[in-house]
Design a protein around this motif. Structure first.
Motif, PDB file in Angstrom:
ATOM      1  N   PRO A  71     -21.801 -48.402  -7.824  1.00  0.00           N
ATOM      2  CA  PRO A  71     -20.430 -48.116  -7.528  1.00  0.00           C
ATOM      3  C   PRO A  71     -20.286 -46.806  -6.454  1.00  0.00           C
ATOM      4  O   PRO A  71     -19.332 -47.028  -5.729  1.00  0.00           O
ATOM      5  CB  PRO A  71     -19.862 -47.631  -8.873  1.00  0.00           C
ATOM      6  N   ALA A  72     -21.316 -46.131  -6.461  1.00  0.00           N
ATOM      7  CA  ALA A  72     -21.278 -44.774  -5.812  1.00  0.00           C
ATOM      8  C   ALA A  72     -21.487 -45.452  -4.214  1.00  0.00           C
ATOM      9  O   ALA A  72     -20.822 -44.994  -3.257  1.00  0.00           O
ATOM     10  CB  ALA A  72     -22.388 -43.685  -5.970  1.00  0.00           C
ATOM     11  N   SER A  73     -22.709 -46.209  -4.110  1.00  0.00           N
ATOM     12  CA  SER A  73     -22.752 -46.731  -2.735  1.00  0.00           C
ATOM     13  C   SER A  73     -21.757 -47.746  -2.298  1.00  0.00           C
ATOM     14  O   SER A  73     -21.332 -47.665  -0.893  1.00  0.00           O
ATOM     15  CB  SER A  73     -24.144 -47.480  -2.622  1.00  0.00           C
ATOM     16  N   LEU A  74     -21.063 -48.418  -2.963  1.00  0.00           N
ATOM     17  CA  LEU A  74     -19.981 -49.151  -2.724  1.00  0.00           C
ATOM     18  C   LEU A  74     -18.829 -48.251  -2.291  1.00  0.00           C
ATOM     19  O   LEU A  74     -18.212 -48.558  -1.011  1.00  0.00           O
ATOM     20  CB  LEU A  74     -19.317 -50.291  -3.893  1.00  0.00           C
ATOM     21  N   LEU A  75     -18.692 -47.464  -2.823  1.00  0.00           N
ATOM     22  CA  LEU A  75     -17.523 -46.436  -2.596  1.00  0.00           C
ATOM     23  C   LEU A  75     -17.575 -45.783  -1.167  1.00  0.00           C
ATOM     24  O   LEU A  75     -16.762 -45.787  -0.252  1.00  0.00           O
ATOM     25  CB  LEU A  75     -17.252 -45.215  -3.597  1.00  0.00           C
ATOM     26  N   LEU A  76     -18.842 -45.189  -0.968  1.00  0.00           N
ATOM     27  CA  LEU A  76     -19.146 -44.708   0.197  1.00  0.00           C
ATOM     28  C   LEU A  76     -19.257 -45.568   1.384  1.00  0.00           C
ATOM     29  O   LEU A  76     -18.895 -45.130   2.558  1.00  0.00           O
ATOM     30  CB  LEU A  76     -20.730 -43.798  -0.075  1.00  0.00           C
ATOM     31  N   GLY A  77     -19.980 -46.657   1.008  1.00  0.00           N
ATOM     32  CA  GLY A  77     -19.800 -47.612   2.177  1.00  0.00           C
ATOM     33  C   GLY A  77     -18.423 -47.966   2.815  1.00  0.00           C
ATOM     34  O   GLY A  77     -18.284 -48.167   3.841  1.00  0.00           O
ATOM     35  N   PHE A  78     -17.475 -48.228   1.835  1.00  0.00           N
ATOM     36  CA  PHE A  78     -16.115 -48.601   2.262  1.00  0.00           C
ATOM     37  C   PHE A  78     -15.500 -47.532   2.753  1.00  0.00           C
ATOM     38  O   PHE A  78     -14.660 -47.412   3.990  1.00  0.00           O
ATOM     39  CB  PHE A  78     -15.497 -49.144   1.079  1.00  0.00           C
ATOM     40  N   ARG A 209     -14.540 -51.247 -26.077  1.00  0.00           N
ATOM     41  CA  ARG A 209     -15.423 -50.265 -25.469  1.00  0.00           C
ATOM     42  C   ARG A 209     -14.876 -48.647 -25.385  1.00  0.00           C
ATOM     43  O   ARG A 209     -15.225 -47.809 -25.471  1.00  0.00           O
ATOM     44  CB  ARG A 209     -15.431 -50.330 -23.972  1.00  0.00           C
ATOM     45  N   GLY A 210     -13.485 -48.974 -25.747  1.00  0.00           N
ATOM     46  CA  GLY A 210     -12.467 -47.665 -25.799  1.00  0.00           C
ATOM     47  C   GLY A 210     -12.449 -46.920 -24.630  1.00  0.00           C
ATOM     48  O   GLY A 210     -12.219 -47.414 -23.550  1.00  0.00           O
ATOM     49  N   TYR A 211     -12.686 -45.428 -24.510  1.00  0.00           N
ATOM     50  CA  TYR A 211     -12.657 -44.552 -23.360  1.00  0.00           C
ATOM     51  C   TYR A 211     -13.842 -44.894 -22.528  1.00  0.00           C
ATOM     52  O   TYR A 211     -15.091 -45.061 -23.196  1.00  0.00           O
ATOM     53  CB  TYR A 211     -12.447 -43.277 -23.781  1.00  0.00           C
ATOM     54  N   ILE A 212     -13.614 -45.135 -21.381  1.00  0.00           N
ATOM     55  CA  ILE A 212     -15.056 -45.679 -20.634  1.00  0.00           C
ATOM     56  C   ILE A 212     -15.408 -44.498 -19.558  1.00  0.00           C
ATOM     57  O   ILE A 212     -16.650 -43.780 -19.623  1.00  0.00           O
ATOM     58  CB  ILE A 212     -14.701 -47.061 -19.495  1.00  0.00           C
ATOM     59  N   GLY A 213     -14.268 -43.925 -18.636  1.00  0.00           N
ATOM     60  CA  GLY A 213     -14.644 -42.784 -17.755  1.00  0.00           C
ATOM     61  C   GLY A 213     -15.606 -43.193 -16.625  1.00  0.00           C
ATOM     62  O   GLY A 213     -15.359 -44.408 -16.332  1.00  0.00           O
ATOM     63  N   PHE A 214     -16.599 -42.327 -16.584  1.00  0.00           N
ATOM     64  CA  PHE A 214     -17.615 -42.849 -15.575  1.00  0.00           C
ATOM     65  C   PHE A 214     -19.042 -43.082 -16.394  1.00  0.00           C
ATOM     66  O   PHE A 214     -20.180 -42.819 -15.826  1.00  0.00           O
ATOM     67  CB  PHE A 214     -17.925 -41.520 -14.746  1.00  0.00           C
ATOM     68  N   ARG A 215     -18.782 -43.890 -17.396  1.00  0.00           N
ATOM     69  CA  ARG A 215     -19.916 -44.347 -17.989  1.00  0.00           C
ATOM     70  C   ARG A 215     -20.917 -45.164 -17.356  1.00  0.00           C
ATOM     71  O   ARG A 215     -22.200 -44.976 -17.414  1.00  0.00           O
ATOM     72  CB  ARG A 215     -19.669 -45.195 -19.580  1.00  0.00           C
ATOM     73  N   TYR A 216     -20.324 -46.050 -16.634  1.00  0.00           N
ATOM     74  CA  TYR A 216     -21.123 -47.181 -16.189  1.00  0.00           C
ATOM     75  C   TYR A 216     -21.744 -46.379 -14.877  1.00  0.00           C
ATOM     76  O   TYR A 216     -22.607 -47.109 -14.014  1.00  0.00           O
ATOM     77  CB  TYR A 216     -20.622 -48.416 -15.418  1.00  0.00           C
ATOM     78  N   TRP A 217     -21.666 -45.011 -14.467  1.00  0.00           N
ATOM     79  CA  TRP A 217     -22.362 -44.583 -13.390  1.00  0.00           C
ATOM     80  C   TRP A 217     -23.727 -44.013 -13.804  1.00  0.00           C
ATOM     81  O   TRP A 217     -24.414 -43.363 -12.894  1.00  0.00           O
ATOM     82  CB  TRP A 217     -21.351 -43.460 -12.767  1.00  0.00           C
TER      83      TRP A 217
END
Length: 548
Positions: A71-78, A209-217
């Protein structure tokens, strides 16, 4: 020197011209007997700029980038590609308002860089859209599989027939279709952003899953991380991002058919960065928060595999019934919108190339309703290639056809930036003031240098990841490399061909020999209060105008 057929002038730019108007050239006073219809209104131009590029690249292609780069690379690339587009579209806006000529960036390449380079960019752009059309029609047909499996040939025929019908209405048909579909896409993206925020905060009762926040980062236990596959993963994002943003430059191509380009084009170009990038960056940020980047559903996702759309997966993972089908319908609409843009981009470019003496003469013919008939017929004929999917080797053929368009967007955007840099040099050499320009790029010539630099960096990153693919070796990835980078040698081949054909041994148009008048619109007779952007406007007000 560009053929004077491009020249045109309308003294009163606030008055809509008709296809039969005879417009004298600023410099030579010649008349153009055949003209494209000026049927695009301001609302069409704004929607082409805002919603024209939102399609399968965002809704589906982003899935493979999320899986390969995180997700970080995806965001920075775009974000990087978004900055590149800001610089490019601002440069294009300055040129297109002053020279709203048919062919736009191809003509600017011929006039300000080199005729051979303009020829190469023009035909590569036209061929790219020609080949993209059957792919988009195929993708639209495959979206139907989400609900029920039918023979894809049936849906290819249905969608192709629909596009043919739209062509009967000329540029107004294109404008109205993009306007309606663009509104639907924008509403869908805004709806997803709101939905995603609710999901991320744990507000969906059916999502355990409840609150997710930045869990997948930072969930390394389950293979989720912000950056995946290191630097290679980051580099892999650029091609998908370019594909997702592809078509943004159509707003410049449409300038020749805009009723009032001086008013509508600056407003449309200023909205590209603030709104398109906002939609992309915010929606991708939300999507990266609620979709695990280690999900096997994201593997091998492509522009024609809507079941791997991270946006649809985000809704399915949240356990919301019915909504995935709604968003899949939006993807179908988006793909058809891109197919509509394919037809517009290729036909207008082919007609302009032929009109400028760089293509078969019959392609330049325009009927009484302002439609380039033969290019439209050729584009529709290319659409029949979609039926290759009925053959066993169809996917292989398609992959190689699409390889021809792999890097075309980067070449076009880089050419626009370089054309603007060279134009400014020629304008200065001729002793002309920047105050004489009806619209100036808000990021100036330095923005074009930045845009060109980012294009070069993106091409280098793509070269690296194609040569050393993720999980592969240079030897094992040879086929993948040529599929991803074959557009580069094609551009060079077209350039060399035109040099040999015209026996032109020179390189680059000399600054003091640039044609600065053919096709230039004279705005001296327009009242100052009709100026779309006063030259003494503050930076704060410029930003405010761009946003609102």
């Amino acid at each position: 020197m560009v053929n004077t057929a491009y020249g045109e002038k309308i003294a009163d730019d606030s008055k809509e011209a008709t296809p039969t108007d005879l417009a004298p050239d600023v410099e030579e006073g010649t008349h153009e007997p055949q003209k494209l219809s000026r049927g695009l209104q301001g609302r069409h131009m704004q929607m082409i700029a805002i919603g024209g590029s939102i399609g399968a690249g965002l809704f589906v292609g982003s899935g493979s980038s999320l899986q390969s780069g995180g997700p970080a690379s995806l965001l920075l690339g775009f974000i990087i590609i978004g900055v590149m587009l800001l610089c490019t579209v601002q440069a294009l806006g300055e040129l297109a308002v002053l020279y709203p000529v048919n062919g736009a960036f191809y003509v600017y390449g011929v006039r300000f860089i080199d005729p051979a380079w303009g020829f190469a960019m023009g035909w590569q752009y036209a061929i790219g859209w020609l080949i993209t059309l059957p792919f988009e029609i195929t993708a639209a047909g495959l979206t139907i599989d989400y609900w029920h499996h039918y023979n894809i040939g049936i849906w290819i025929a249905v969608f192709l027939t629909t596009l043919i019908i739209v062509q009967f209405f000329g540029v107004k048909g294109y404008g109205e279709v993009e306007f309606v579909l663009g509104i639907i896409k924008i509403i869908a993206v805004l709806g997803f952003i709101i939905f995603g925020i609710v999901v991320d905060c744990g507000g969906v009762p059916g999502d355990d899953r409840g609150y997710i926040g930045f869990r997948y980062w930072a969930d390394t236990e389950h293979g989720n991380r912000a950056f995946r596959n290191g630097f290679k993963g980051f580099c892999s994002v650029f091609v998908n991002a370019a594909f997702a943003f592809g078509g943004t430059e159509l707003v410049g191509l449409a300038a020749a058919e805009a009723a009032n380009p001086r008013k509508s084009l600056p407003k449309a170009t200023k909205q590209v960065f603030w709104r398109i990038t906002g939609f992309y960056v915010v929606s991708l940020l939300i999507m990266g928060l609620i979709v695990p980047n280690s999900s096997p559903d994201l593997l091998n996702s492509s522009g024609a595999n809507t079941k791997a759309s991270p946006f649809v997966l985000a809704i399915e993972y949240a356990g919301v019934k019915g909504l995935p089908s709604v968003f899949n319908a939006v993807i179908t609409i988006s793909v058809m919108s891109v197919a509509n843009s394919c037809t517009y981009g290729s036909t207008r470019t082919m007609q302009a190339l032929a009109q400028g003496g760089m293509g078969p003469k019959f392609l330049s013919w325009i009927d009484k309703k302002g439609r380039p008939v033969w290019p439209v017929i050729i584009q529709m004929a290319f659409g029949l290639l979609a039926f290759i999917n009925e053959a066993e080797t169809g996917s292989t053929v398609f992959n190689w056809l699409l390889a021809l368009t792999g890097l075309s967007s980067f070449f076009v955007w880089g050419s626009i930036c370089l054309s603007h840099i060279r134009f400014r040099a020629g304008w200065k050499a001729a002793g002309r003031s920047l105050d004489d320009l009806p619209f100036r790029s808000q990021v100036g010539v330095y923005g074009s240098y930045l845009g060109l630099f980012l294009v070069v960096c993106s091409l280098a990153a793509t070269f690296y990841v194609d040569l050393f693919p993720i999980g592969g070796t240079p030897t094992g990835g040879a086929e993948s490399f040529f599929e991803g980078y074959i557009a580069a040698p094609i551009a060079i081949t077209l350039f060399v061909f035109w040099k040999l054909w015209t026996r032109d041994r020179g390189f680059l148009v000399k600054v003091h020999e640039m044609d600065l008048d053919t096709g230039r619109r004279d705005f001296q007779d327009i009242p100052a209060d009709e100026d779309p952007e006063p030259r003494n406007m503050s930076v704060g007000r410029r930003v405010s105008r761009a946003l609102f």
